[in-house]
Write an enzyme that holds these catalytic residues in place. Structure first.
Site, PDB file in Angstrom:
ATOM      1  N   GLU A  96       0.820  -1.207   0.000  1.00 51.87           N
ATOM      2  CA  GLU A  96       0.000   0.000   0.000  1.00 51.87           C
ATOM      3  C   GLU A  96       0.853   1.255   0.000  1.00 51.87           C
ATOM      4  O   GLU A  96       1.952   1.262   0.543  1.00 51.87           O
ATOM      5  CB  GLU A  96      -0.857   0.043   1.281  1.00 51.87           C
ATOM      6  CG  GLU A  96      -1.923  -1.009   1.317  1.00 51.87           C
ATOM      7  CD  GLU A  96      -2.693  -0.996   2.627  1.00 51.87           C
ATOM      8  OE1 GLU A  96      -2.637   0.014   3.368  1.00 51.87           O
ATOM      9  OE2 GLU A  96      -3.366  -1.999   2.907  1.00 51.87           O
ATOM     10  N   CYS A 107       5.076  -7.426   7.668  1.00 53.98           N
ATOM     11  CA  CYS A 107       6.030  -6.952   8.668  1.00 53.98           C
ATOM     12  C   CYS A 107       6.162  -7.992   9.769  1.00 53.98           C
ATOM     13  O   CYS A 107       5.200  -8.671  10.106  1.00 53.98           O
ATOM     14  CB  CYS A 107       5.524  -5.634   9.256  1.00 53.98           C
ATOM     15  SG  CYS A 107       6.626  -4.900  10.482  1.00 53.98           S
ATOM     16  N   CYS A 137      -2.179   1.923   7.852  1.00 49.37           N
ATOM     17  CA  CYS A 137      -1.546   1.107   6.821  1.00 49.37           C
ATOM     18  C   CYS A 137      -1.784  -0.363   7.080  1.00 49.37           C
ATOM     19  O   CYS A 137      -1.928  -0.805   8.203  1.00 49.37           O
ATOM     20  CB  CYS A 137      -0.054   1.405   6.714  1.00 49.37           C
ATOM     21  SG  CYS A 137       0.670   1.991   8.211  1.00 49.37           S
ATOM     22  N   CYS A 185       3.875  -5.380  16.378  1.00 44.97           N
ATOM     23  CA  CYS A 185       3.223  -4.379  17.246  1.00 44.97           C
ATOM     24  C   CYS A 185       1.738  -4.728  17.361  1.00 44.97           C
ATOM     25  O   CYS A 185       1.070  -4.990  16.366  1.00 44.97           O
ATOM     26  CB  CYS A 185       3.395  -2.971  16.679  1.00 44.97           C
ATOM     27  SG  CYS A 185       5.120  -2.453  16.585  1.00 44.97           S
ATOM     28  N   CYS A 244       3.090   8.302   1.666  1.00 43.53           N
ATOM     29  CA  CYS A 244       3.541   7.338   2.673  1.00 43.53           C
ATOM     30  C   CYS A 244       3.840   6.027   1.945  1.00 43.53           C
ATOM     31  O   CYS A 244       2.951   5.452   1.319  1.00 43.53           O
ATOM     32  CB  CYS A 244       2.430   7.157   3.703  1.00 43.53           C
ATOM     33  SG  CYS A 244       2.824   5.951   4.966  1.00 43.53           S
ATOM     34  N   CYS A 302      -1.146  -2.813  15.355  1.00 43.48           N
ATOM     35  CA  CYS A 302      -0.876  -2.486  13.942  1.00 43.48           C
ATOM     36  C   CYS A 302      -1.399  -3.568  12.999  1.00 43.48           C
ATOM     37  O   CYS A 302      -1.179  -4.760  13.231  1.00 43.48           O
ATOM     38  CB  CYS A 302       0.631  -2.315  13.750  1.00 43.48           C
ATOM     39  SG  CYS A 302       1.086  -1.894  12.061  1.00 43.48           S
TER      40      CYS A 302
HETATM   41  N1  SAH Z   1       7.692   0.050  11.123  1.00 41.53           N
HETATM   42  C1  SAH Z   1       7.836   1.464  11.239  1.00 41.53           C
HETATM   43  C2  SAH Z   1       7.043   2.261  10.226  1.00 41.53           C
HETATM   44  C3  SAH Z   1       5.644   1.831   9.907  1.00 41.53           C
HETATM   45  S1  SAH Z   1       4.382   2.236  11.048  1.00 41.53           S
HETATM   46  C4  SAH Z   1       7.506   1.893  12.656  1.00 41.53           C
HETATM   47  O1  SAH Z   1       7.099   1.074  13.443  1.00 41.53           O
HETATM   48  O2  SAH Z   1       7.727   3.060  12.973  1.00 41.53           O
HETATM   49  C5  SAH Z   1       4.182   3.972  11.051  1.00 41.53           C
HETATM   50  C6  SAH Z   1       3.639   4.501  12.362  1.00 41.53           C
HETATM   51  O3  SAH Z   1       2.252   4.147  12.529  1.00 41.53           O
HETATM   52  C7  SAH Z   1       4.353   3.957  13.572  1.00 41.53           C
HETATM   53  O4  SAH Z   1       4.566   4.967  14.520  1.00 41.53           O
HETATM   54  C8  SAH Z   1       3.373   2.930  14.082  1.00 41.53           C
HETATM   55  O5  SAH Z   1       3.610   2.606  15.428  1.00 41.53           O
HETATM   56  C9  SAH Z   1       2.060   3.623  13.830  1.00 41.53           C
HETATM   57  N2  SAH Z   1       0.894   2.779  13.859  1.00 41.53           N
HETATM   58  C10 SAH Z   1       0.785   1.474  13.567  1.00 41.53           C
HETATM   59  N3  SAH Z   1      -0.467   1.049  13.722  1.00 41.53           N
HETATM   60  C11 SAH Z   1      -1.189   2.117  14.118  1.00 41.53           C
HETATM   61  C12 SAH Z   1      -2.544   2.308  14.432  1.00 41.53           C
HETATM   62  N4  SAH Z   1      -3.428   1.307  14.389  1.00 41.53           N
HETATM   63  N5  SAH Z   1      -2.940   3.560  14.790  1.00 41.53           N
HETATM   64  C13 SAH Z   1      -2.054   4.573  14.831  1.00 41.53           C
HETATM   65  N6  SAH Z   1      -0.759   4.446  14.550  1.00 41.53           N
HETATM   66  C14 SAH Z   1      -0.319   3.240  14.194  1.00 41.53           C
END
Ligand code: SAH
Length: 343
Positions: free
Chosen positions: A92, A112, A329, A116, A105, A119
Site C-alpha cells: 500500500e 512486517c 496502513c 506491534c 507514505c 498495527c
Molecule cells: N515500522 C515502522 C514504520 C511503519 S508504522 C515503525 O514502526 O515506525 C508507522 C507509524 O504508525 C508507527 O509509529 C506505528 O507505530 C504507527 N501505527 C501502527 N499502527 C497504528 C494504528 N493502528 N494507529 C495509529 N498508529 C499506528
C-alpha cells in the site's frame, strides 16, 4: 527473465553501461532518463543510439507495478493505493495533501515481522522485503496516476524500514538525487531497531528520523511492541541521544494514544520527564482502530496535548487523514488477502 532497470542507482547505471561496452557517462544519462524524466520506454531515450536502445531492451525491462485498487477520502482528498508487484504481492501507499504539498507514505516490506499489537500491517508476518525500485515505484505510480509531483515522503507504510536497510537507503538516495525530493522532506519511522539507527547516523543524510515510542515505560512498551524485548527502552533512548549528537537532527517520537493503556496521568508525567529540555518533538496520534484488536482510540488526546504544552514540551497532534478509507496502513492489503483466501 529480463532484469528490471528501474531502481538502479547511479553506480549501477554506470556499471551497466560500461558492461555494455559504452562510455561511463552514458550511465548518468540513463539515470536522468529513468528518474528525472521518468521515461516509460527505452525508445524515449533519444540521446542513445538505436543500437544502444536495442541492447538495453534486449537485456533489461522498464517495469512498473500496477495500481489495482484506489480508495479516496472525499473529505480530505487522501488516496490509498493497493499496488500489485511483479510477483503478485500487494503493498500500500497513501497520498496526503498538505498546505506544503503532496506527501506520499510508502511501504518498505510486504508485510512486517515486528508484531506491534495495535498495527494491521504485521498481522500476517513479513513475506519479503521490497527492493529500492519497488519502493521508488510507489512515488512513480502515484505521480502518474494523479498527474502531480510528490514533494514529501514518509517512510511509514507497511514494513520496518531499518530491517530492510540497504534497499531503503538506496531508495532514499535515488528519490533525492534522481526524483529531486529534498532530504529534509523525507521522514523515516522505525519501531526502534538500534543497529539501524546507529548505521543511519553515519550516512550523512539530512532526513528526519521518527521513533515509534508509544510508551515511556519499559515493561509496557514490551507488551505493545515485542521488538522492545530485543532493543529495550533505555538502550533505545541512548541510541537516540547518540543519533542527535552525531547528526544534529532532532528526533520525532510518535505516540498513539490507546484507551486504558498508555493514556494515564503517569504516562503524561513520563513523557514530560523524557522530553523536558530536549529539542526532540512529540507527535501524538489518535489510534486507528483495527477491527480484530481490542485497542481503542483514547478520548484523552486533547488533554494530553494541553498538559504537555503547559509543560513546555514540543508537541503536535497528528491530523487524522483518510478517515473514510481505513487509512491505517496494512488494512487494505490485509482485506485483499482475506478476500483472496476466502474464494
Ligand atoms: N515500522 C515502522 C514504520 C511503519 S508504522 C515503525 O514502526 O515506525 C508507522 C507509524 O504508525 C508507527 O509509529 C506505528 O507505530 C504507527 N501505527 C501502527 N499502527 C497504528 C494504528 N493502528 N494507529 C495509529 N498508529 C499506528
Amino acid at each position: 527473465m529480463k532484469e528490471n532497470i528501474f531502481g538502479k542507482d547511479i553506480n549501477e547505471c554506470e556499471e551497466l553501461m560500461t558492461g555494455l561496452g559504452e562510455a561511463r557517462y552514458r550511465g548518468k544519462q540513463l539515470y536522468q532518463w529513468l528518474y528525472e524524466k521518468k521515461s516509460e520506454k527505452f525508445s524515449e531515450m533519444t540521446n542513445f543510439s538505436s543500437g544502444l536502445r536495442e541492447k538495453l531492451s534486449d537485456k533489461y525491462e522498464l517495469f512498473h507495478g500496477r495500481i489495482e485498487t484506489k480508495q479516496e477520502d472525499h473529505h480530505d482528498g487522501t488516496k490509498k493505493y493497493l499496488i500489485e508487484q511483479k510477483d503478485g504481492q500487494y503493498i500500500e501507499a497513501v497520498l496526503m495533501h498538505y498546505e506544503h504539498g503532496a506527501s506520499l507514505c510508502v511501504s518498505t516490506q510486504v508485510g512486517c515481522n515486528m508484531g506491534c499489537k495495535f498495527c494491521a500491517s504485521t498481522r500476517g508476518g513479513k513475506i519479503r522485503d521490497l527492493s529500492a525500485g519497488e519502493i521508488l515505484d510507489q512515488i512513480y505510480l502515484a505521480e502518474k496516476e494523479e498527474k502531480l509531483r510528490i514533494s514529501n515522503i514518509v517512510i511509514m507504510g507497511i514494513g520496518e524500514p531499518l530491517e530492510n536497510y540497504d534497499e531503503v537507503i538506496k531508495f532514499i538516495r535515488i528519490a533525492n538525487t534522481g526524483f529531486g525530493i529534498g532530504q529534509r522532506k523525507i521522514s523515516l519511522s522505525t519501531c526502534g531497531i538500534i543497529p539501524g539507527i546507529e548505521a543511519l547516523a553515519e550516512e550523512n543524510l539530512q532526513i528526519n528520523l521518527a521513533i515509534s515510542l508509544h510508551s515511556v515505560f519499559s515493561e509496557q512498551r514490551k507488551l505493545l511492541m515485542p521488538i522492545a524485548k530485543k532493543y529495550d527502552f533505555e538502550s533505545l533512548m541512548d541510541a537516540c541521544k547518540a543519533y542527535f549528537k552525531k547528526t544534529g537532527r532532532r528526533i520525532t517520537y510518535e505516540y498513539a494514544l490507546i484507551d486504558g493503556y498508555n493514556d494515564r496521568d503517569e504516562d503524561i508525567a513520563g513523557l514530560i520527564k523524557l522530553l523536558k529540555g530536549s529539542q526532540n518533538h512529540l507527535n501524538l496520534i489518535g489510534l486507528n482502530e483495527i477491527q480484530e484488536t481490542a485497542y481503542r482510540e483514547s478520548p484523552r488526546l486533547n488533554y494530553f496535548l494541553g498538559e504537555l504544552e503547559k509543560n513546555g514540551i514540543n508537541v503536535t497532534l497528528r491530523r487524522k487523514m483518510g478517515r473514510e478509507i481505513d487509512a491505517a496502513c496494512g488494512q487494505l492489503r490485509k482485506k485483499r488477502y482475506e478476500d483472496k483466501v476466502s474464494v
